[in-house]
Design an enzyme around this catalytic site. Structure first.
Site, short mmCIF file in Angstrom:
data_model
loop_
_atom_site.label_atom_id
_atom_site.label_comp_id
_atom_site.label_asym_id
_atom_site.label_seq_id
_atom_site.Cartn_x
_atom_site.Cartn_y
_atom_site.Cartn_z
NE ARG A 1 65.92 -46.10 -26.60
CZ ARG A 1 66.27 -47.85 -26.71
NH1 ARG A 1 66.02 -48.39 -27.80
NH2 ARG A 1 65.26 -48.33 -26.04
N GLY B 1 61.42 -37.12 -24.33
CA GLY B 1 62.61 -37.17 -24.71
C GLY B 1 63.13 -37.15 -25.84
CB SER C 1 50.27 -31.21 -12.79
OG SER C 1 49.79 -33.33 -13.42
CB CYS C 2 50.86 -36.50 -9.49
SG CYS C 2 52.94 -37.09 -9.81
CB THR D 1 49.39 -30.57 -17.50
OG1 THR D 1 47.46 -30.90 -17.75
CG2 THR D 1 48.83 -30.58 -19.89
CG HIS E 1 48.00 -41.35 -19.50
ND1 HIS E 1 49.88 -41.04 -20.06
CD2 HIS E 1 48.97 -41.86 -18.60
CE1 HIS E 1 50.99 -41.06 -19.30
NE2 HIS E 1 50.37 -41.27 -18.26
CD1 TRP F 1 36.94 -48.28 -17.82
CD2 TRP F 1 38.24 -47.87 -16.48
NE1 TRP F 1 37.86 -49.29 -17.63
CE2 TRP F 1 38.43 -48.94 -16.43
CE3 TRP F 1 38.28 -46.69 -14.57
CZ2 TRP F 1 38.74 -49.57 -15.85
CZ3 TRP F 1 39.88 -47.97 -14.43
CH2 TRP F 1 39.89 -49.35 -15.11
N1 LIG Z 1 53.54 -39.10 -20.81
C1 LIG Z 1 52.82 -37.44 -20.20
O1 LIG Z 1 51.44 -37.45 -20.03
C2 LIG Z 1 54.23 -36.77 -19.16
C3 LIG Z 1 53.17 -36.25 -18.27
C4 LIG Z 1 54.09 -34.65 -17.52
C5 LIG Z 1 54.97 -35.56 -17.38
N2 LIG Z 1 56.42 -36.34 -18.03
C6 LIG Z 1 57.26 -36.00 -17.40
O2 LIG Z 1 57.92 -35.90 -18.75
C7 LIG Z 1 59.26 -37.58 -18.70
C8 LIG Z 1 59.12 -38.13 -19.25
O3 LIG Z 1 58.26 -38.59 -19.53
P1 LIG Z 1 57.87 -40.10 -20.96
O4 LIG Z 1 56.30 -39.85 -21.47
O5 LIG Z 1 58.65 -40.09 -22.22
O6 LIG Z 1 58.27 -41.32 -20.45
P2 LIG Z 1 58.29 -42.65 -21.65
O7 LIG Z 1 58.30 -42.69 -22.54
O8 LIG Z 1 58.30 -43.73 -20.52
O9 LIG Z 1 60.00 -42.34 -21.46
C9 LIG Z 1 61.10 -42.70 -19.97
C10 LIG Z 1 62.37 -42.71 -20.66
O10 LIG Z 1 63.00 -43.09 -19.23
C11 LIG Z 1 64.19 -43.39 -19.82
N3 LIG Z 1 64.21 -44.36 -18.56
C12 LIG Z 1 63.50 -45.49 -17.89
N4 LIG Z 1 64.70 -45.62 -16.91
C13 LIG Z 1 65.88 -45.60 -17.31
C14 LIG Z 1 66.73 -46.01 -16.79
N5 LIG Z 1 66.73 -46.45 -15.51
N6 LIG Z 1 68.32 -45.65 -17.51
C15 LIG Z 1 68.47 -44.42 -18.50
N7 LIG Z 1 66.81 -44.67 -19.21
C16 LIG Z 1 65.53 -44.19 -18.64
C17 LIG Z 1 63.60 -44.66 -20.70
O11 LIG Z 1 64.90 -45.26 -22.08
P3 LIG Z 1 64.93 -46.32 -22.76
O12 LIG Z 1 63.61 -46.10 -23.88
O13 LIG Z 1 66.28 -46.24 -23.65
O14 LIG Z 1 64.45 -47.66 -21.69
C18 LIG Z 1 63.28 -43.76 -21.63
O15 LIG Z 1 63.55 -43.12 -23.07
C19 LIG Z 1 58.42 -37.98 -17.27
O16 LIG Z 1 59.10 -37.78 -16.02
C20 LIG Z 1 57.35 -37.73 -16.67
O17 LIG Z 1 57.19 -37.54 -15.35
C21 LIG Z 1 55.08 -36.78 -19.02
#
Ligand SMILES: NC(=O)c1ccc[n+]([C@@H]2O[C@H](COP(=O)([O-])OP(=O)(O)OC[C@H]3O[C@@H](n4cnc5c(N)ncnc54)[C@H](OP(=O)(O)O)[C@@H]3O)[C@@H](O)[C@H]2O)c1
Length: 317
Positions: free
Chosen positions: A13, A17, A109-110, A165, A180, A203
């Site tokens: 969600r 994902g 990337s961190c 990234t 962000h 900023w």
């Molecule tokens: N957004 C970016 O700019 C970015 C950049 C680089 C890498 N990433 C990577 O991409 C991945 C996903 O990021 P996102 O931006 O899609 O984050 P997000 O929108 O916050 O989604 C995170 C997901 O993780 C699930 N989650 C968190 N804690 C959980 C737990 N304890 N049990 C089960 N599910 C859990 C949440 O589920 P629910 O919704 O059901 O609570 C949610 O679906 C991460 O690994 C992140 O490092 C993101």
């Protein structure tokens, strides 16, 4: 791998994902599995093991994580370290023990050192110190990369790590406290436009350079990694192109249609001068991003306008 392969998308969600889910559905995959954090708390080792033993997924994509910006990382170091370790360890170990042959781990990337040369290459991992503000998150993610690499090395399974990234796009977080830079700018310019094109304050100096990837391109990269056995354990995913924050602001201002002034608050920190991924490794394997930044921002703004009323407010506890 066929279209009936049972694929579990952890974090289905979330922004990333949900994009992966849409992409795989569009590609005709019919056996996708997803659980919300309420239905399955991935920090709970026993619950995760029970779920794997019952459902027996064949492929796992890990897009679940506790994510957040510098402020959240700074205020909640323990949660960023421990919850991410728990989530990924439970998923990786349950996958390994339940004979999952393919696992795609997503990081960021961190994971690379603060002062690594630019553009960032995969081999810079663990060569120097990390950026202290997000080292908690980074150390957890590095552990995930290494766990997948160890399984790959010792058991010959196709466990691979993709490091995106900065991502942006539909289902992004537009909450000004936790978002962000790109979605925050969309919201600020939009609200200023509605407020008679009031000035927008941003900023820093606008000079740092950043790279942005549209989230649907990220989902496309995951689909590519799913269908192909990639020869290495770690791949950067990006466009390989960056721009200044000022150029980004101009592009977003134009897209939104704000005609007021932009005020740069130089008293606020700029952060790292440049952060760009070297994407040669992924390109050599046959994948590259195909959404231009202008097009991606237009799609994101369109989604924002359609969903403004029901946007989630992210709060960390
Ligand atoms: N957004 C970016 O700019 C970015 C950049 C680089 C890498 N990433 C990577 O991409 C991945 C996903 O990021 P996102 O931006 O899609 O984050 P997000 O929108 O916050 O989604 C995170 C997901 O993780 C699930 N989650 C968190 N804690 C959980 C737990 N304890 N049990 C089960 N599910 C859990 C949440 O589920 P629910 O919704 O059901 O609570 C949610 O679906 C991460 O690994 C992140 O490092 C993101």
């Amino acid at each position: 791998m066929n279209k009936n392969t049972k694929i579990y998308i952890a974090g289905h969600r979330g922004m990333v994902g949900s994009a992966i889910w849409r992409k795989l559905e569009a590609e005709g995959y019919t056996n996708l599995l997803g659980k919300t954090s309420r239905e399955l708390d991935l920090r709970d080792q026993k619950a995760v093991m029970d779920f794997f033993e019952t459902e027996k997924p064949e492929v796992v994509i890990d897009a679940a994580a506790r994510v957040g910006g510098i402020l959240a990382n700074n205020d909640y170091p323990y949660q960023f370290l421990m919850e991410n370790l728990q989530i990924q360890n439970n998923l990786i170990d349950a996958s390994h023990k339940n004979n999952v042959q393919k696992f795609i781990f997503l990081g960021s990337s961190c994971i690379y050192p603060k002062l690594a040369p630019q553009p960032l290459k995969e081999e810079y991992l663990l060569t120097e110190s990390l950026e202290p503000t997000n080292e908690w998150y980074a150390i957890a993610k590095i552990t995930g990369v290494k766990a997948c690499e160890a399984i790959r090395k010792q058991f010959g399974k196709d466990y691979v790590s993709l490091m995106p990234t900065n991502l942006y796009g539909t289902h992004d977080n537009f909450d000004l406290e936790t978002s962000h830079v790109l979605p925050a700018m969309i919201r600020k310019f939009h609200e200023a436009k509605l407020n008679n094109h009031a000035p927008v304050e941003l900023w820093g100096s606008g000079s740092p350079m950043r790279e942005f990837l549209f989230v649907d391109d990220m989902a496309d990269a995951v689909c590519f990694a799913l269908e192909k056995k990639l020869p290495e354990n770690l791949y950067n995913i990006g466009t390989g192109v960056d721009l200044t924050i000022k150029e980004l602001a101009d592009l977003i201002q134009k897209t939104v249609g704000h005609t007021g002034e932009i005020i740069w608050d130089n008293s606020k920190p700029d952060g790292t001068p440049r952060k760009l991924m070297n994407v040669d490794r992924m390109q050599k394997s046959g994948w590259k991003a195909n959404t231009g930044l202008k097009n991606g921002i237009e799609k994101t703004y369109h989604w924002f306008l359609e969903n403004e009323g029901k946007l989630k407010k992210v709060k960390l506890k």
